[in-house]
Motif scaffolding. Structure first.
Motif, mmCIF file in Angstrom:
data_model
loop_
_atom_site.group_PDB
_atom_site.id
_atom_site.type_symbol
_atom_site.label_atom_id
_atom_site.label_comp_id
_atom_site.label_asym_id
_atom_site.label_seq_id
_atom_site.Cartn_x
_atom_site.Cartn_y
_atom_site.Cartn_z
ATOM 1 N N GLU A 17 48.868 27.391 13.136
ATOM 2 C CA GLU A 17 48.241 26.221 13.746
ATOM 3 C C GLU A 17 47.269 26.685 14.814
ATOM 4 O OE1 GLU A 17 50.352 23.820 16.910
ATOM 5 O OE2 GLU A 17 52.081 24.777 15.930
ATOM 6 N N GLY A 18 46.263 25.851 15.044
ATOM 7 C CA GLY A 18 45.281 26.108 16.080
ATOM 8 C C GLY A 18 45.054 24.847 16.871
ATOM 9 N N ASP A 19 43.906 24.748 17.523
ATOM 10 C CA ASP A 19 43.595 23.557 18.298
ATOM 11 C C ASP A 19 43.385 22.335 17.414
ATOM 12 O OD1 ASP A 19 43.701 25.049 20.627
ATOM 13 O OD2 ASP A 19 41.541 25.451 20.634
ATOM 14 N N PHE A 20 43.011 22.583 16.143
ATOM 15 C CA PHE A 20 42.627 21.478 15.276
ATOM 16 C C PHE A 20 43.687 21.105 14.248
ATOM 17 C CE2 PHE A 20 37.817 20.561 15.299
ATOM 18 C CZ PHE A 20 37.781 20.657 16.671
ATOM 19 N N PHE A 34 46.606 19.815 8.131
ATOM 20 C CA PHE A 34 46.770 18.489 8.710
ATOM 21 C C PHE A 34 46.046 18.436 10.056
ATOM 22 C CE2 PHE A 34 50.200 19.037 5.772
ATOM 23 C CZ PHE A 34 50.464 17.780 5.248
ATOM 24 N N GLY A 35 45.122 17.504 10.188
ATOM 25 C CA GLY A 35 44.370 17.375 11.420
ATOM 26 C C GLY A 35 45.223 16.833 12.554
ATOM 27 N N LYS A 36 45.079 17.420 13.743
ATOM 28 C CA LYS A 36 45.869 17.018 14.898
ATOM 29 C C LYS A 36 45.289 15.817 15.634
ATOM 30 C CE LYS A 36 47.934 21.488 16.150
ATOM 31 N NZ LYS A 36 48.087 22.491 17.241
ATOM 32 N N ALA A 202 38.004 37.466 1.495
ATOM 33 C CA ALA A 202 37.652 36.057 1.686
ATOM 34 C C ALA A 202 37.307 35.788 3.144
ATOM 35 C CB ALA A 202 38.815 35.157 1.255
ATOM 36 N N ILE A 203 36.594 34.684 3.342
ATOM 37 C CA ILE A 203 36.336 34.132 4.670
ATOM 38 C C ILE A 203 36.924 32.724 4.681
ATOM 39 C CG2 ILE A 203 34.617 33.502 6.387
ATOM 40 C CD1 ILE A 203 34.604 36.501 5.782
ATOM 41 N N ILE A 204 37.732 32.419 5.691
ATOM 42 C CA ILE A 204 38.408 31.124 5.723
ATOM 43 C C ILE A 204 38.084 30.376 7.016
ATOM 44 C CG2 ILE A 204 40.290 31.922 4.237
ATOM 45 C CD1 ILE A 204 42.037 32.117 6.805
ATOM 46 N N ASP A 205 38.601 29.158 7.098
ATOM 47 C CA ASP A 205 38.525 28.279 8.273
ATOM 48 C C ASP A 205 37.098 27.998 8.695
ATOM 49 O OD1 ASP A 205 38.898 26.719 10.463
ATOM 50 O OD2 ASP A 205 40.435 27.972 11.379
#
Length: 300
Positions: A17-20, A34-36, A202-205
């Motif tokens: 999880e991150g800030d978003f 899942f958006g926060k 790969a590049i993600i996020d």
């Protein structure tokens, strides 16, 4: 109720999880994010809109969201894409590689950035990818620094902030580039790696996608990987107007440090002491680091 695919859920594994977002792996095959909060859900919507149409243009894999979960009001709550395998190419892992493998990985990321920065912006605009206005953004940062940060700083740090932001605004670098589609957060956590082949996979996020200065994507390489990676990458990235590009990378680097200090102060979080310490270190080593950047990247 959320509109979900007709899955038989056999396993759910927390990933990160991150800030978003909160991120989970479903059935070892689908990544669900899942958006926060509202900003996070808008970011997921942009990814769902844009990434599937971009996926075919890259040599490396990127997430391609195939499912969007909506609530009863039609608001997007989560997206899902087929799992993209790999481990993060941390700075430590990168530096443990032999020189040939380092060059290979850096060149792979250079190719990705070249392909991304050549993307047609029409679809990005259609998907509401935000356009950066650096002059407005950094002018506002200077005002916030004066109002909020200056009372906590001594005179040399205040002078450094004035100079760093004013020089950028007065140099016209805020408009001295062709706007491109940016990843926006090309940190090591978002660069995936295969240890067996010693290759980037790969590049993600893409949650921080924006339209703006290509130097912004290089800032993360410089800050998180260092000069070894950046210098190897630039050998595979278009080098037209390299001097201007490097100037902007360094200016964004300075101003990002200021932004971190202001942001952590306003949030009253535990990062403020570290942010001020970094700001002090950058100030006293500014010219030394600038010269090292240009020298490592082949500019006298």
């Amino acid at each position: 109720m959320l509109a979900c695919p007709k899955w038989k859920v056999k396993s759910i594994r927390y990933l990160d999880e991150g800030d978003f977002c909160w991120t989970y792996l479903i059935n070892d095959g689908w990544v669900c994010r899942f958006g926060k909060h509202d900003a996070a859900r808008q970011s997921l919507r942009r990814e769902y809109c844009l990434l599937p149409s971009l996926a075919g243009q890259f040599t490396l894999k990127i997430p391609s969201p195939q499912i969007a979960g909506m609530d009863d009001q039609g608001e997007l709550r989560f997206t899902a894409y087929p799992f993209v395998p790999g481990i993060s190419l941390s700075q430590e892992r990168y530096l443990s590689l032999d020189a040939t493998s380092r060059t290979h990985c850096a060149q792979q990321v250079a190719t990705f950035l070249t392909q991304l920065h050549a993307s047609n912006l029409l679809t990005a605009n259609t998907c509401s990818v935000p356009v950066q206005n650096y002059a407005e953004q950094y002018s506002d940062l200077l005002l916030r620094s004066r109002a909020e940060l200056y009372p906590t700083l001594n005179k040399p740090e205040r002078y450094f902030i004035e100079q760093a932001i004013s020089k950028y605004l007065e140099s016209a670098n805020a408009q001295a580039f062709h706007p491109v589609l940016l990843h926006g957060d090309l940190s090591p956590d978002h660069v995936l790696f295969d240890e067996r082949s010693k290759s980037v996979t790969a590049i993600i996020d893409f949650g921080d996608m924006m339209i703006g200065d290509p130097a912004w994507d290089l800032l993360f390489i410089y800050e998180d990987y260092g000069l070894d990676f950046l210098s190897r990458l630039l050998n595979g990235y278009p080098r037209q107007e390299l001097i201007s590009l490097l100037h902007r990378v360094y200016q964004h680097y300075l101003i990002a440090a200021i932004d971190w200090a202001v942001g952590s102060l306003l949030r009253s979080d535990d990062e403020f002491t570290a942010a001020i310490a970094q700001l002090h270190l950058i100030r006293i080593q500014e010219e030394q680091h600038r010269q090292a950047l240009f020298s490592a990247c082949g500019v006298a």
